[in-house]
Design a protein around this motif. Structure first.
Motif, mmCIF file in Angstrom:
data_model
loop_
_atom_site.group_PDB
_atom_site.id
_atom_site.type_symbol
_atom_site.label_atom_id
_atom_site.label_comp_id
_atom_site.label_asym_id
_atom_site.label_seq_id
_atom_site.Cartn_x
_atom_site.Cartn_y
_atom_site.Cartn_z
ATOM 1 N N ILE A 5 0.859 -1.193 0.000
ATOM 2 C CA ILE A 5 0.000 0.000 0.000
ATOM 3 C C ILE A 5 0.892 1.239 0.000
ATOM 4 O O ILE A 5 1.956 1.246 0.618
ATOM 5 N N ARG A 51 -0.780 6.619 2.113
ATOM 6 C CA ARG A 51 -2.087 6.130 2.565
ATOM 7 C C ARG A 51 -1.952 5.487 3.941
ATOM 8 O O ARG A 51 -2.788 5.687 4.821
ATOM 9 N N SER A 71 -3.970 6.713 7.215
ATOM 10 C CA SER A 71 -4.863 5.820 7.958
ATOM 11 C C SER A 71 -4.371 5.639 9.391
ATOM 12 O O SER A 71 -5.174 5.654 10.334
ATOM 13 N N ARG A 79 -13.101 4.114 12.090
ATOM 14 C CA ARG A 79 -13.839 3.156 11.243
ATOM 15 C C ARG A 79 -12.950 2.671 10.093
ATOM 16 O O ARG A 79 -13.281 2.795 8.938
ATOM 17 N N LEU A 80 -11.805 2.165 10.463
ATOM 18 C CA LEU A 80 -10.900 1.583 9.470
ATOM 19 C C LEU A 80 -10.521 0.196 9.964
ATOM 20 O O LEU A 80 -10.355 -0.033 11.155
ATOM 21 N N GLU A 81 -10.408 -0.723 9.040
ATOM 22 C CA GLU A 81 -10.170 -2.101 9.463
ATOM 23 C C GLU A 81 -8.982 -2.729 8.749
ATOM 24 O O GLU A 81 -8.641 -2.348 7.638
ATOM 25 N N PRO A 109 -8.231 -6.310 7.451
ATOM 26 C CA PRO A 109 -8.834 -7.630 7.260
ATOM 27 C C PRO A 109 -7.927 -8.730 7.813
ATOM 28 O O PRO A 109 -6.696 -8.570 7.854
ATOM 29 N N ARG A 166 -1.693 -7.638 1.664
ATOM 30 C CA ARG A 166 -0.891 -6.470 1.314
ATOM 31 C C ARG A 166 0.014 -5.985 2.437
ATOM 32 O O ARG A 166 0.880 -5.161 2.213
ATOM 33 N N MET A 181 -16.445 -6.941 6.160
ATOM 34 C CA MET A 181 -15.026 -7.071 5.810
ATOM 35 C C MET A 181 -14.545 -8.524 5.947
ATOM 36 O O MET A 181 -13.374 -8.806 5.748
ATOM 37 N N THR A 240 -14.149 -0.254 4.508
ATOM 38 C CA THR A 240 -13.386 0.374 5.600
ATOM 39 C C THR A 240 -11.932 -0.079 5.611
ATOM 40 O O THR A 240 -11.253 0.042 6.617
ATOM 41 N N TYR A 241 -11.469 -0.609 4.482
ATOM 42 C CA TYR A 241 -10.082 -1.083 4.424
ATOM 43 C C TYR A 241 -9.133 0.097 4.628
ATOM 44 O O TYR A 241 -9.243 1.117 3.938
ATOM 45 N N PHE A 242 -8.187 -0.060 5.560
ATOM 46 C CA PHE A 242 -7.317 1.070 5.928
ATOM 47 C C PHE A 242 -6.431 1.514 4.780
ATOM 48 O O PHE A 242 -5.982 2.654 4.744
ATOM 49 N N GLY A 243 -6.191 0.612 3.840
ATOM 50 C CA GLY A 243 -5.325 0.959 2.725
ATOM 51 C C GLY A 243 -6.053 1.639 1.578
ATOM 52 O O GLY A 243 -5.414 2.169 0.664
ATOM 53 N N PRO A 271 -9.708 3.342 1.988
ATOM 54 C CA PRO A 271 -11.050 3.558 2.555
ATOM 55 C C PRO A 271 -12.009 4.092 1.494
ATOM 56 O O PRO A 271 -11.643 4.926 0.683
ATOM 57 N N TYR A 308 -13.861 -3.617 -0.089
ATOM 58 C CA TYR A 308 -12.756 -4.565 0.061
ATOM 59 C C TYR A 308 -12.949 -5.834 -0.777
ATOM 60 O O TYR A 308 -11.966 -6.385 -1.295
ATOM 61 N N ILE A 320 -11.267 -5.293 -3.904
ATOM 62 C CA ILE A 320 -9.799 -5.309 -3.753
ATOM 63 C C ILE A 320 -9.317 -6.759 -3.734
ATOM 64 O O ILE A 320 -8.348 -7.135 -4.400
ATOM 65 N N ASP A 321 -10.049 -7.567 -2.981
ATOM 66 C CA ASP A 321 -9.691 -8.987 -2.876
ATOM 67 C C ASP A 321 -9.794 -9.669 -4.242
ATOM 68 O O ASP A 321 -8.899 -10.418 -4.649
ATOM 69 N N THR A 369 -6.976 -8.776 -6.443
ATOM 70 C CA THR A 369 -5.735 -9.463 -6.046
ATOM 71 C C THR A 369 -5.650 -10.844 -6.680
ATOM 72 O O THR A 369 -4.604 -11.232 -7.205
ATOM 73 N N TYR A 370 -6.748 -11.569 -6.596
ATOM 74 C CA TYR A 370 -6.693 -12.961 -7.057
ATOM 75 C C TYR A 370 -6.909 -13.109 -8.553
ATOM 76 O O TYR A 370 -6.628 -14.170 -9.113
#
Lengths: 536, 348
Positions: free
Chosen positions: A64, A68, A72, A83-85, A87, A92, B81, B286-289, B291, B295, B298-299, B302-303
């Motif tokens: 990443i 960013r 974050s 509100r950031l997660e 997974p 990554r 998520m 809400t993916y931090f990379g 937002p 997601y 994004i997944d 990736t695949y």
């Protein structure tokens, strides 16, 4: 962590996968949750060969954009927007494991053999944590001296690492560590192991009197062979011990070299005294009167020399003559054979332990020098007569070694041993915090370096540069070594061996237990660690 | 004499005086601040299972009249998520070439499965089909090389519906580009409708603009700023394109998102279904990379992605099987398409 099956259908828990690198470092992506640590030993299994490597560096990896991540992280940290997660199995973000290849284990028919790394594993090979069976290639040394258990990071494997005592002692040992990292414990363990064979003569000037043991703490006196192979000298010897009484006639001018500072004039005077008075040179020096008419000896020099000699040997002038305050040194007829006895005991393969707590460090070194000088002379003769191979291997434990091994004191007996002792079966066990002060040619002559924890970067650098194997990249590993943890780099080992040296009390305790006939019981207990494997 | 840069700045200033609203080009209804809705985070309400579908491809060989592509199409299942166990991958090589029949030229695409079922029969499209022409130019291979992957994405989305997805989230708009593609898309819509699922597409970038000449991006963001909405959605309406059976929205799904995204929802979706979809999207963006971007997409990216190294490996295997002279001829043809970088490589 989930298990997978390897090529031989065994269940394996992989912890990482090689994603790049070269012959000096493999970079792995760590499997999530593996939680590898610096110093952990990993194994990469390829067809017919396994690669054992050590974790030398850990770093973060991310696909990443850094901006960013920073945004974050700031948001989460400052509570601006929680509100950031992350997974659960985010591909990554990960940890990168830098590993140093230690050795390759190749199958040679039925048996496995270790060798220095010559190739690299297949790209994308998976790595697992090393286990005891990975070291099954290790062979039993002829006269084994146990040093410690092989260590994977902070975890100890039930695999003992031993070295051949003859090789170990003849090629010198350096034990390097900062205070409190377990140097004395290691020396005790080595001495204990040496005593098992009854063929290694080791001279120890025990300045803190910590090796013999007391009624409350175990020591070398508790060794099952102690009665036969331990000679303990003390000012107040316990039953079975020897009285430490040294006649000053046993001390040569050379024994002071590198221990006491002398000017050129003082050295000249000492040489003259030795030439004129022989073994009586100290008495002659002390008896010399400033009123002596027509003497060629310089008055001021003599006065200073007298003072220095009195200080070293704790001599005081009384109306009856000079008397040693602590009673260790004698100017009369007592203790004339002590140095000889010590040298003879060493030659007989005994550990000679001198309680140096009641004498000055300088006096202790002078005694050690006298003993070793005597022994050296004899071993030189044995070498000339071709009988040296029948003689016991000698070791000399030298605490704060740089003091007598540094460049300025190149002419003393200890420096001589360091440079040419191997030919005469006399080796040093040099103990120090400051390996950097030891001359480079001596460091290079030391075959085995036991590197323990050291926070001083300069010292670590010197140790890395002078190790028997390539230890570049081990800097942080060495800095992070805990008490009792060490890396053994030896010309007799195929790889720098990470070990955990057991507490002496454990070794002495287990030996006592065995002495009480509990060996059988121990072997039958299922939870006991397996029989130790050994090396060389 | 005016400074040209000053004139540019003057034009930019006019461009940045964003309007309060307008009619979105290609759509019928006007938008304004009243059309903007704030998005509220759901409490205990249920969120739907979202399956994201994405495809990736990389060219193995390319001459002016033949292209061989390695394709991978993938779908997953997410609840918020959390990735669920079910996913499917289809991997195939597609070969598209220009053939001649009855004095007409066609693009003919055949697929060769590597992993998963073969989801496509050979496709033939006339070179002069309007969906493949650029202006009056025809026969451009680059238009045709993604055809197989695109068709396969629709087909795999059907399998995602069969696997129980409540929302299908495609990467990109739901517009169809190739001849007969709408037929494949319609099959998905029909299947989704029958299963009570909803089909949506999310585009990272959009060129949608207002009839008054201002871009949608920026205009709507400013509206939201004035209204104080951290997350929002605005309905743009039904597209006037006949192949496009979707209601189009523009939405910002996370307060830290860099921008809003175009969201297409297949026509006929009920209001509560759209609300469910939005709840699901808010929960999985809400993916931090990244937002604000779902997601699951994004997944899936990736695949589905086909890396260069992977493509190079396949290319090498193909060339390995060819003779030396065949390789030489192939190289001659490929060179015709590889001259772009030569001038740059000369430096200066």
């Amino acid at each position: 962590m989930e298990k997978e099956t390897d090529v031989e259908s065994r269940e394996v828990e992989y912890v990482g996968q090689i994603v790049s690198g070269n012959d000096s470092e493999f970079l792995l992506r760590e499997k999530q949750g593996a939680k590898l640590e610096l110093g952990d030993l990993l194994v990469v299994d390829n067809e017919g060969v396994k690669y054992i490597c050590m974790v030398s560096e850990l770093s973060y990896g991310s696909l990443i954009a850094p901006e960013r991540i920073l945004t974050s992280a700031g948001s989460i940290l400052e509570g601006v927007n929680p509100r950031l997660e992350f997974p659960e199995k985010d591909l990554r973000i990960f940890r990168q494991i830098h590993t140093k290849p230690l050795l390759e284990v190749i199958s040679e028919g039925e048996r496995m053999a270790g060798r220095a790394p010559r190739s690299i594993p297949e790209f994308m090979s998976k790595a697992r944590v090393a286990e005891a069976s990975d070291f099954s290639f290790m062979e039993e040394p002829r006269t084994k001296v146990f040093i410690g258990d092989i260590r994977s990071g902070g975890k100890t494997l039930p695999v003992g690492f031993s070295m051949d005592g003859e090789k170990l002692l003849s090629h010198h040992v350096l034990i390097s560590a900062q205070t409190g990292r377990g140097k004395s414990n290691l020396v005790k363990v080595l001495l204990w192991e040496a005593m098992k064979h009854e063929k290694f003569g080791v001279l120890v000037m025990d300045v803190h009197n910590e090796y013999y043991g007391t009624t409350t703490s175990p020591g070398l006196k508790d060794h099952p062979n102690a009665r036969r192979v331990l000679r303990y000298y003390s000012r107040s010897p316990p039953p079975g011990g020897q009285l430490l009484k040294i006649n000053l006639k046993s001390i040569d001018v050379d024994d002071l070299k590198g221990i006491v500072e002398f000017t050129e004039a003082q050295e000249g005077t000492l040489e003259m005294l030795r030439r004129e008075k022989g073994a009586e040179w100290i008495s002659a020096l002390l008896e010399w009167s400033e009123d002596e008419k027509g003497s060629r000896k310089p008055t001021g020099t003599i006065r200073v020399l007298k003072r220095k000699i009195c200080n070293i040997f704790n001599l005081n002038e009384t109306p009856a003559g000079y008397v040693c305050e602590d009673g260790v040194f004698d100017l009369g007829g007592m203790g004339e054979e002590t140095i000889n006895d010590m040298a003879r005991a060493l030659e007989d393969g005994k550990v000679v332990l001198i309680d140096g707590s009641s004498i000055s460090d300088d006096a202790g070194l002078v005694i050690a020098s006298a003993v070793i000088r005597k022994l050296f002379d004899r071993y030189e003769e044995y070498k000339l007569s071709g009988t040296i191979h029948e003689k016991a291997q000698i070791g000399v434990v030298l605490e704060e070694a740089p003091r007598v091994l540094d460049v300025a004191h190149g002419g003393n007996i200890f420096s001589r041993i360091a440079r040419e002792g191997r030919k005469f079966k006399i080796g040093l066990i040099a103990i120090t915090q400051l390996a950097s002060v030891i001359p480079k040619d001596i460091l290079a002559n030391i075959g085995t370096k036991v590197i323990m924890g050291n926070e001083m970067a300069q010292e670590r650098r010197v140790l890395v540069e002078n190790a028997a194997q390539d230890l570049s990249g081990y800097d942080r590993i060495i800095a992070g070594l805990e008490v009792g943890e060490a890396i053994v780099s030896s010309i007799f080992s195929k790889f720098p061996v990470p070990v955990k040296i057991p507490k002496f009390e454990e070794i002495a305790g287990s030996s006592k237990a065995q002495g009480r006939g509990q060996t059988q019981k121990q072997a039958e207990t299922p939870n006991m660690p397996p029989v130790r494997k050994t090396y060389f | 004499m005016h400074d040209p840069l000053d004139e540019i700045c003057e034009a930019l200033r006019r461009h940045l005086e964003l309007p309060a609203g307008g009619i979105v080009s290609g759509f019928s209804q006007p938008i304004g601040e009243d059309s903007l809705q704030g998005l509220h985070l759901s409490g205990a309400e249920e969120i739907p299972v979202i399956s994201a579908v994405d495809g990736g491809s990389n060219t193995l060989l390319r001459t002016p009249t033949l292209v061989v592509v390695l394709n991978r199409v993938y779908y997953n299942q997410f609840l918020g998520m959390r990735k669920m166990d079910h996913y499917e991958t289809v991997e195939f090589i597609s070969k598209t070439e220009i053939i001649e029949r009855d004095k007409r030229n066609f693009f003919r695409t055949e697929v060769f499965p590597l992993e998963g079922p073969c989801l496509l029969s050979p496709i033939e499209i006339d070179l002069k089909d309007e969906t493949l022409m650029v202006g009056t130019t025809y026969g451009d291979m680059s238009r045709a090389l993604s055809m197989a992957r695109r068709f396969c994405e629709w087909r795999l989305a059907e399998r995602a519906v069969e696997a129980g997805a409540e929302c299908i989230l495609m990467d990109g708009a739901l517009q169809t580009a190739f001849k007969d593609e709408h037929k494949v898309a319609n099959k998905l819509y029909d299947k989704a409708k029958g299963s009570g699922s909803i089909v949506a597409g999310l585009s990272k970038s959009t060129t949608i603009y207002l009839a008054n000449g201002f871009p949608l991006a920026g205009t709507v963001d400013e509206m939201a700023r004035r209204k104080g909405y951290p997350r929002w959605i605005i309905k743009l309406g039904e597209s006037e394109e006949w192949t496009h059976r979707a209601t189009v929205y523009y939405a910002k799904l996370h307060e830290m998102a860099d921008s809003g995204y175009r969201l297409d929802v297949f026509e006929g979706a009920k209001e509560e279904e759209v609300e469910g979809l939005l709840r699901g999207l808010l929960a999985c963006s809400t993916y931090f990379g990244y937002p604000g971007y779902p997601y699951p997409l994004i997944d899936a990216h990736t695949y589905a992605k086909v890396g260069q190294a992977e493509a190079d490996g396949f290319r090498a295997q193909i060339l390995d099987r060819l003779g030396w002279d065949e390789c030489r001829k192939l190289e001659l043809m490929e060179r015709a398409l590889m001259q772009h970088g030569v001038l740059d490589s000369l430096g200066g």
